[in-house]
Design a protein around this motif. Structure first.
Motif, PDB file in Angstrom:
ATOM      1  N   SER A 196       0.811  -1.208   0.000  1.00  0.00           N
ATOM      2  CA  SER A 196       0.000   0.000   0.000  1.00  0.00           C
ATOM      3  C   SER A 196       0.851   1.267   0.000  1.00  0.00           C
ATOM      4  CB  SER A 196      -0.929   0.003   1.216  1.00  0.00           C
ATOM      5  OG  SER A 196      -1.707   1.189   1.252  1.00  0.00           O
ATOM      6  N   LYS A 197       1.826   1.347   0.907  1.00  0.00           N
ATOM      7  CA  LYS A 197       2.569   2.594   1.103  1.00  0.00           C
ATOM      8  C   LYS A 197       3.845   2.688   0.273  1.00  0.00           C
ATOM      9  CE  LYS A 197      -0.279   4.085   4.282  1.00  0.00           C
ATOM     10  NZ  LYS A 197      -1.251   2.970   4.292  1.00  0.00           N
ATOM     11  N   GLU A 223       2.782   0.892  -3.609  1.00  0.00           N
ATOM     12  CA  GLU A 223       1.641   1.685  -4.075  1.00  0.00           C
ATOM     13  C   GLU A 223       0.813   0.978  -5.147  1.00  0.00           C
ATOM     14  OE1 GLU A 223       2.649   6.247  -3.536  1.00  0.00           O
ATOM     15  OE2 GLU A 223       4.199   5.302  -4.774  1.00  0.00           O
TER      16      GLU A 223
END
Length: 381
Positions: A302-303, A306
């Motif tokens: 997610s971070k 991405e």
């Protein structure tokens, strides 16, 4: 709905000469951990599932393949000697497998076939690999000696994707579909092709997919962009792939690469070590560590990498709120499923909560898919 032998046989009899052939099956797959690692020379950790593809096949004494898709109610004929093949994608999978098996020296002849699947669409469980593996195994059994090793059959499916479908996929999906073993996950070394079975019979836990039924339209080439990032960092470090990198090597080149490339490499290197940690934890029966690593993978996807989206992050947060042991995106990202390791006592509460909260926020319920680890490509009867 679970696909049955009777479903396939009834359609085969109806659409062909009223006689029966042999029935074969191959599964879809899940991947517990090890995402976006295949093209970086790392490890993946898949397992075959009970859902998959099933086909009845009977040689017809010609050079023609006559195929009926039960799910799509579509029919096609093509010659084994035609280099172009059919235009419809679902038939091109079969055509490609035929051509690749012939290239191996298997004397494939014409046949009639009816086929269907019960792999949930859009769930990232690789129905295409199941179809390829089903036909590769069947053609080897019907026209060869039935002794082609399963990795070769998996590569037939991969080559079909590359040459006839135009998808430059890795080997994991076809590998899992060919090599699956009930109650076992598999750690595959994507560089060497070596693999190892790990027993998967967690007492007091269930694996469940929550399908967001979302697939975001993507601008540009996000997968190629991420692959290029990894290749740039590997080159800066001086290794062939990020499989050979570590934290010290990454930090040593941090000032030479972009922040985005650094984040991509950070995720990949971390995922390499997470897969190994999960293997060690499974050997000890430590499912809490397995779940922790799944959450770490989601955070990285997610971070740093991405490839998540709002809906998948929301499902991951619901899992945390429901005290689910582990949860992460499964697959390439930007939609699809989360895979969740859930204590049996919490299963009902989690499923009900996920459906209710997701519907409240997005106007539709996600689809719950229970995972049972099953066998690979095989002849049924």
């Amino acid at each position: 709905m679970k696909l049955t032998i009777d479903d396939v046989r009834r359609r085969f009899i109806k659409h062909f000469d009223g006689t029966t052939g042999s029935i074969y099956a191959a599964p879809g797959r899940i991947n517990l951990i090890g995402e976006h690692t295949d093209y970086n020379g790392g490890f993946v950790f898949p397992g075959a599932v009970q859902q998959g593809m099933m086909a009845e096949i009977k040689p017809n004494g010609t050079r023609m393949v006559r195929a009926y898709s039960i799910d799509l109610k579509d029919y096609a004929e093509f010659s084994l000697d035609d280099e172009k093949g059919p235009s419809a994608t679902h038939f091109r999978y079969i055509f490609g497998v035929c051509r690749e098996m012939m290239a191996l020296g298997i004397p494939v002849e014409g046949f009639n076939t009816a086929f269907a699947g019960d792999v949930p669409l859009g769930a990232g469980m690789s129905s295409s690999a199941a179809l390829e593996s089903c036909f590769a195994f069947a053609l080897d059994d019907l026209f060869g000696k039935g002794d082609t090793d399963r990795m070769t059959l998996a590569k037939v499916g991969q080559a079909t994707e590359h040459k006839y479908i135009g998808v430059n996929c890795g080997i994991m999906d076809q590998f899992a579909s060919c090599h699956g073993k009930a109650n076992n996950l598999m750690r595959l070394d994507c560089r060497s092709g070596e693999f190892q079975y790990f027993p998967w019979e967690p007492k007091g836990y269930k694996l469940v997919l929550v399908n967001s039924c979302v697939k975001h339209a993507l601008v540009g080439s996000p997968y190629n962009d991420r692959r290029n990032s990894c290749e740039r960092v590997a080159k800066a470090i001086g290794v062939e792939t990020l499989r050979d990198a570590d934290w010290d090597k990454l930090e040593a080149v941090k000032d030479q690469i972009s922040e985005e490339d650094y984040k991509r490499a950070k995720y990949v290197i971390g995922e390499y070590f997470r897969v190994l940690a999960v293997c060690e934890a499974l050997e000890k029966g430590d499912y809490e560590t397995v779940g922790q690593k799944m959450y770490e993978t989601h955070e990285g996807l997610s971070k740093d990498y991405e490839v998540s989206c709002e809906e998948l992050d929301f499902l991951n947060e619901i899992a945390k709120e429901c005290m689910v042991t582990g949860s992460r995106i499964m697959g390439g990202g930007f939609g699809g499923c989360t895979i969740n390791l859930v204590e049996t006592d919490l299963y009902k509460h989690f499923c009900e909560t996920a459906k209710a909260k997701f519907k409240e926020k997005y106007g539709k319920e996600p689809v719950i898919i229970d995972v049972v680890i099953g066998d690979g490509a095989r002849k049924i009867c």
